[in-house]
Design an enzyme around this catalytic site. Structure first.
Site, mmCIF file in Angstrom:
data_model
loop_
_atom_site.group_PDB
_atom_site.id
_atom_site.type_symbol
_atom_site.label_atom_id
_atom_site.label_comp_id
_atom_site.label_asym_id
_atom_site.label_seq_id
_atom_site.Cartn_x
_atom_site.Cartn_y
_atom_site.Cartn_z
ATOM 1 C CB THR A 156 42.971 -8.669 29.492
ATOM 2 O OG1 THR A 156 44.315 -8.444 29.080
ATOM 3 C CG2 THR A 156 42.994 -9.193 30.892
ATOM 4 C CB ILE A 157 45.742 -11.464 25.512
ATOM 5 C CG1 ILE A 157 46.579 -10.184 25.425
ATOM 6 C CG2 ILE A 157 44.732 -11.511 24.395
ATOM 7 C CD1 ILE A 157 47.545 -10.192 24.249
ATOM 8 C CG ASP A 158 48.156 -8.165 29.036
ATOM 9 O OD1 ASP A 158 48.447 -8.733 27.976
ATOM 10 O OD2 ASP A 158 48.350 -6.951 29.222
ATOM 11 C CG ASP A 182 43.301 -3.177 34.319
ATOM 12 O OD1 ASP A 182 43.314 -3.545 33.141
ATOM 13 O OD2 ASP A 182 44.134 -2.387 34.778
ATOM 14 N N GLY A 219 41.285 -3.639 24.238
ATOM 15 C CA GLY A 219 41.869 -4.371 23.116
ATOM 16 C C GLY A 219 41.120 -5.661 22.834
HETATM 17 O O1 F6P Z 1 45.866 -5.154 27.387
HETATM 18 C C1 F6P Z 1 46.314 -6.082 26.508
HETATM 19 C C2 F6P Z 1 47.472 -5.591 25.683
HETATM 20 O O2 F6P Z 1 47.697 -6.680 24.910
HETATM 21 C C3 F6P Z 1 48.733 -5.153 26.445
HETATM 22 O O3 F6P Z 1 49.585 -6.191 26.802
HETATM 23 C C4 F6P Z 1 49.365 -4.223 25.452
HETATM 24 O O4 F6P Z 1 50.254 -3.336 26.088
HETATM 25 C C5 F6P Z 1 48.199 -3.552 24.867
HETATM 26 O O5 F6P Z 1 47.151 -4.502 24.855
HETATM 27 C C6 F6P Z 1 48.439 -2.969 23.522
HETATM 28 O O6 F6P Z 1 47.269 -2.398 23.075
HETATM 29 P P1 F6P Z 1 47.089 -1.321 21.916
HETATM 30 O O7 F6P Z 1 48.342 -1.297 21.110
HETATM 31 O O8 F6P Z 1 45.917 -1.833 21.153
HETATM 32 O O9 F6P Z 1 46.821 -0.047 22.595
#
Ligand code: F6P
Length: 373
Positions: A138-140, A116, A11
């Site tokens: 990652t924003i997480d 990851d 993402g």
């Molecule tokens: O990995 C980052 C993240 O923001 C997660 O928190 C979220 O679940 C995911 O991306 C959503 O990604 P997408 O909707 O693009 O698959």
């Protein structure tokens, strides 16, 4: 070392381009050519790449730009890649095609910008003999072995601004305002933005919550004269004894995330309205957290990560992830990042979640933020 390539995977976050620029500038100052694979591992598989230079329009003026100038691929695990054969969906290990592409075109190092899962594939490629250097995105903020990933600070900033804005409505109308933020396995965004925005409740995946406890905390505030409350919920939060709130599922095979989370904010708002009698509304922040310009902090962190990664390549130090450790820029083996001996091609399971003795957890508890436990 003559030519290197960059790929972005997973993402989007604010800071991808700042990392790319940091790599290219350091490379150019050392007479090395830079290329970018289009859409991450997909580009590596299809052998699609472009030349990147900060001296021309291919990579000039990108420091502050959101997204990635070379795209980013979602849910593509080339070690278990979804293909159609004779009208049937099958999963194949196509990693050798990627290795061939890199060798044939003579790339001396591949920089993998991602979370990851991306670093899991990076490590799997390094076992196949490629020179790989990972950069944690990652924003997480949940990549193992680093204190911070690029993109996280921007996400926290966006979430904090949202809380500030929700406060106005909460106070004016005596409401509970719930904010659902991202955070699949880790509640870093929810936790940090709750502290920064002065929220009353933070629900995170690491602490299964009891909604009755949350309602009690809100009712106590009401009795003390505060008729509104702000609740921040990570998308991966779940009640004690309950499960995740899943919005949708997809079939990308093993090694990728196949569930789309979402809806926990609405659920919490509805339950709190029933339990407290206060009108409750949810706002899901969603992709606002990923897009747009990076904060100054993320621009600097990304530049540090990019330039350090190129420095490591010049030293011939491969199979590592650049990281911040005890506040200092250094690197760690990709093997440690994915978990020693992790199965090749499988999904990454080594993520950095919020630990209960982290300063932010203690601070939140000290100032009365309710975790619902
Ligand atoms: O990995 C980052 C993240 O923001 C997660 O928190 C979220 O679940 C995911 O991306 C959503 O990604 P997408 O909707 O693009 O698959």
């Amino acid at each position: 070392m003559k030519k290197v390539a960059i790929l972005c995977n997973g993402g989007d976050v604010a800071g991808f381009n700042a990392v790319i620029r940091g790599i290219i500038k350091t490379a150019e100052n050392n007479g090395i050519e830079c290329y970018g694979f289009i859409e991450g591992y997909k580009g590596l598989l299809k052998n699609e790449y472009v030349k990147l230079s900060t001296k021309d329009s291919t990579a000039s003026g990108i420091l502050h730009k959101g997204g990635s100038i070379i795209g980013s691929s979602l849910n593509s695990n080339v070690f278990n890649y979804k293909v159609e054969e004779n009208g049937e969906v099958v999963y194949k290990d196509l990693s050798d095609v990627c290795v061939e592409n890199v060798k044939k075109d003579g790339f001396d190092c591949i920089f993998t910008l991602g979370g990851d899962s991306t670093q899991k594939s990076a490590r799997d490629f390094s076992l196949k003999g490629l020179n790989v250097i990972g950069i944690p995105k990652t924003i997480d903020n949940d990549v193992a072995c680093t204190e911070i990933t690029f993109g996280y600070n921007t996400a926290v900033t966006v979430a904090t601004e949202a809380i500030d804005r929700l406060h106005t409505t909460a106070e004016t109308h005596n409401r509970i305002m719930v904010l659902e933020v991202m955070g699949r396995n880790a509640g870093w965004i929810a936790l940090e933005s709750a502290i920064a925005g002065g929220a009353d409740v933070a629900l995170i995946p690491e602490i299964p919550y009891d909604i009755e406890k949350v309602a009690q905390a809100i009712n106590k505030r009401k009795e003390e004269g505060k008729k509104f409350s702000i609740v921040v919920v990570a998308e991966g939060a779940f009640p004690k004894g309950g499960g995740l709130t899943v919005k949708d599922t997809r079939d990308g095979g093993k090694g990728v995330i196949n569930t789309q989370l979402g809806g926990i904010g609405d659920k919490v708002a509805k339950e709190l309205e029933e339990l407290t009698g206060l009108i409750s509304r949810n706002t899901t922040l969603g992709y606002m957290q990923r897009g747009g310009v990076p904060t100054p902090f993320d621009r600097v962190l990304s530049t540090k990560y990019g330039s350090k990664a190129m420095e490591l390549a010049l030293e011939g130090k491969f199979g590592v992830l650049v990281r911040i450790n005890n506040g200092k820029l250094d690197s760690v083996s990709l093997e440690d990042v994915v978990g020693r001996g992790a199965e090749v091609g499988a999904v990454s399971s080594n993520v950095r979640t919020v630990n209960m003795d982290h300063d932010m957890v203690k601070t939140a508890r000290n100032i009365g933020i309710c975790f619902g436990d």
